[in-house]
Design a protein around this motif. Structure first.
Motif, PDB file in Angstrom:
ATOM      1  N   GLN A  68       5.995   3.839   1.116  1.00 26.59           N
ATOM      2  CA  GLN A  68       5.816   3.327  -0.207  1.00 26.59           C
ATOM      3  C   GLN A  68       5.102   1.703  -0.205  1.00 26.59           C
ATOM      4  N   HIS A  69       5.710   0.892   0.593  1.00 23.62           N
ATOM      5  CA  HIS A  69       5.139  -0.316   0.714  1.00 23.62           C
ATOM      6  C   HIS A  69       4.672  -0.792   2.026  1.00 23.62           C
ATOM      7  N   GLY A  70       3.373  -0.032   2.516  1.00 27.87           N
ATOM      8  CA  GLY A  70       2.905  -0.165   3.710  1.00 27.87           C
ATOM      9  C   GLY A  70       1.743  -1.252   3.725  1.00 27.87           C
ATOM     10  N   VAL A  87       0.961  -1.170  -0.141  1.00 26.26           N
ATOM     11  CA  VAL A  87      -0.145  -0.008  -0.062  1.00 26.26           C
ATOM     12  C   VAL A  87       1.012   1.183  -0.114  1.00 26.26           C
ATOM     13  N   GLN A  88       0.572   2.223  -0.806  1.00 31.58           N
ATOM     14  CA  GLN A  88       1.111   3.391  -1.117  1.00 31.58           C
ATOM     15  C   GLN A  88       0.414   4.459  -0.076  1.00 31.58           C
ATOM     16  N   ILE A  89       1.141   4.946   1.059  1.00 29.86           N
ATOM     17  CA  ILE A  89       0.403   5.809   1.956  1.00 29.86           C
ATOM     18  C   ILE A  89       1.062   7.132   1.765  1.00 29.86           C
ATOM     19  N   GLY A  90       0.326   8.151   1.859  1.00 31.37           N
ATOM     20  CA  GLY A  90       0.861   9.685   1.755  1.00 31.37           C
ATOM     21  C   GLY A  90       0.167  10.712   2.747  1.00 31.37           C
ATOM     22  N   VAL A 146      -4.485   6.823   0.196  1.00 31.56           N
ATOM     23  CA  VAL A 146      -3.857   5.406   0.327  1.00 31.56           C
ATOM     24  C   VAL A 146      -4.388   4.706  -0.909  1.00 31.56           C
ATOM     25  N   SER A 147      -3.447   4.086  -1.703  1.00 36.16           N
ATOM     26  CA  SER A 147      -3.486   3.166  -2.667  1.00 36.16           C
ATOM     27  C   SER A 147      -2.947   1.700  -2.534  1.00 36.16           C
ATOM     28  N   PRO A 148      -4.314   0.796  -2.379  1.00 45.42           N
ATOM     29  CA  PRO A 148      -3.829  -0.485  -1.932  1.00 45.42           C
ATOM     30  C   PRO A 148      -3.214  -1.125  -3.043  1.00 45.42           C
ATOM     31  N   LYS A 149      -2.592  -2.451  -2.771  1.00 47.63           N
ATOM     32  CA  LYS A 149      -1.849  -2.790  -3.893  1.00 47.63           C
ATOM     33  C   LYS A 149      -0.965  -2.238  -5.026  1.00 47.63           C
ATOM     34  N   TYR A 150      -0.561  -0.950  -4.743  1.00 48.23           N
ATOM     35  CA  TYR A 150      -0.057  -0.086  -5.809  1.00 48.23           C
ATOM     36  C   TYR A 150       1.220  -0.503  -6.210  1.00 48.23           C
ATOM     37  N   GLY A 151       2.051  -0.992  -5.115  1.00 43.26           N
ATOM     38  CA  GLY A 151       3.544  -1.536  -5.289  1.00 43.26           C
ATOM     39  C   GLY A 151       3.319  -2.930  -5.830  1.00 43.26           C
ATOM     40  N   ASP A 152       4.079  -3.570  -6.597  1.00 41.23           N
ATOM     41  CA  ASP A 152       3.842  -5.039  -7.175  1.00 41.23           C
ATOM     42  C   ASP A 152       5.299  -5.398  -7.218  1.00 41.23           C
ATOM     43  N   ARG A 153       5.652  -6.432  -6.534  1.00 41.64           N
ATOM     44  CA  ARG A 153       7.174  -6.989  -6.553  1.00 41.64           C
ATOM     45  C   ARG A 153       7.033  -7.899  -7.337  1.00 41.64           C
ATOM     46  N   LEU A 180      -9.241  -0.242  11.935  1.00 35.82           N
ATOM     47  CA  LEU A 180      -8.508   0.212  10.821  1.00 35.82           C
ATOM     48  C   LEU A 180      -6.991   0.630  11.280  1.00 35.82           C
ATOM     49  N   ASN A 181      -6.031  -0.053  10.768  1.00 34.05           N
ATOM     50  CA  ASN A 181      -4.743   0.457  11.004  1.00 34.05           C
ATOM     51  C   ASN A 181      -3.918   0.623   9.832  1.00 34.05           C
ATOM     52  N   LEU A 182      -3.150   1.755   9.766  1.00 32.14           N
ATOM     53  CA  LEU A 182      -2.281   2.170   8.657  1.00 32.14           C
ATOM     54  C   LEU A 182      -0.867   1.669   9.214  1.00 32.14           C
ATOM     55  N   LEU A 183      -0.103   1.046   8.538  1.00 33.10           N
ATOM     56  CA  LEU A 183       1.234   0.487   8.958  1.00 33.10           C
ATOM     57  C   LEU A 183       2.208   0.793   8.021  1.00 33.10           C
ATOM     58  N   GLY A 184       3.486   1.282   8.379  1.00 36.62           N
ATOM     59  CA  GLY A 184       4.636   1.725   7.550  1.00 36.62           C
ATOM     60  C   GLY A 184       5.157   0.490   6.778  1.00 36.62           C
ATOM     61  N   SER A 185       6.235   0.521   5.940  1.00 35.79           N
ATOM     62  CA  SER A 185       6.719  -0.376   5.392  1.00 35.79           C
ATOM     63  C   SER A 185       7.280  -1.433   6.280  1.00 35.79           C
TER      64      SER A 185
END
Length: 117
Positions: A25-27, A14-17, A78-85, A36-41
């Protein structure tokens, strides 16, 4: 399963700003036991609130991929699934997967008593 019989939902990559400043960037975003919890990378807690105190909507001009959220009065993008490894590479997520995850998060917020516009 959680104590009230509901299962925890975890959104990863999740990208959180906050405004234009990136917070993670990858939260992660978790919804568990009505919280609801917002967690860092690195999984450190950024913000937490009962779902009924969360306000969310699709951010304008994002194609439905970013949510504008207010958690405890603080605004987040919040952009869930925005980073794709892909191995060691990180690339933007597939638009349809990002949009679907954003829609699912909105539904969880609304089902938990949060305000969805």
């Amino acid at each position: 399963m959680t104590t009230n019989g509901t299962s925890e939902r975890v959104f990863d990559e999740v990208q959180i700003g906050k405004g234009i400043r990136p917070v993670a960037q990858h939260g992660y975003v978790t919804v568990d036991d009505g919280v609801l919890n917002l967690l860092g990378s690195d999984r450190h807690l950024i913000e937490s609130a009962p779902v009924e105190r969360v306000k969310a909507s699709k951010a304008r001009f994002s194609g439905g991929m970013t949510l504008a959220m207010r958690v405890n009065g603080s605004r987040y993008n919040v952009s869930p699934k925005y980073g794709d490894r892909a191995g060691k590479l990180v690339r933007p997520g597939r638009p349809e997967a990002v949009e679907q995850a954003a829609e699912e998060l909105l539904e969880l917020i609304e089902a938990g008593g949060g305000r969805v516009d």
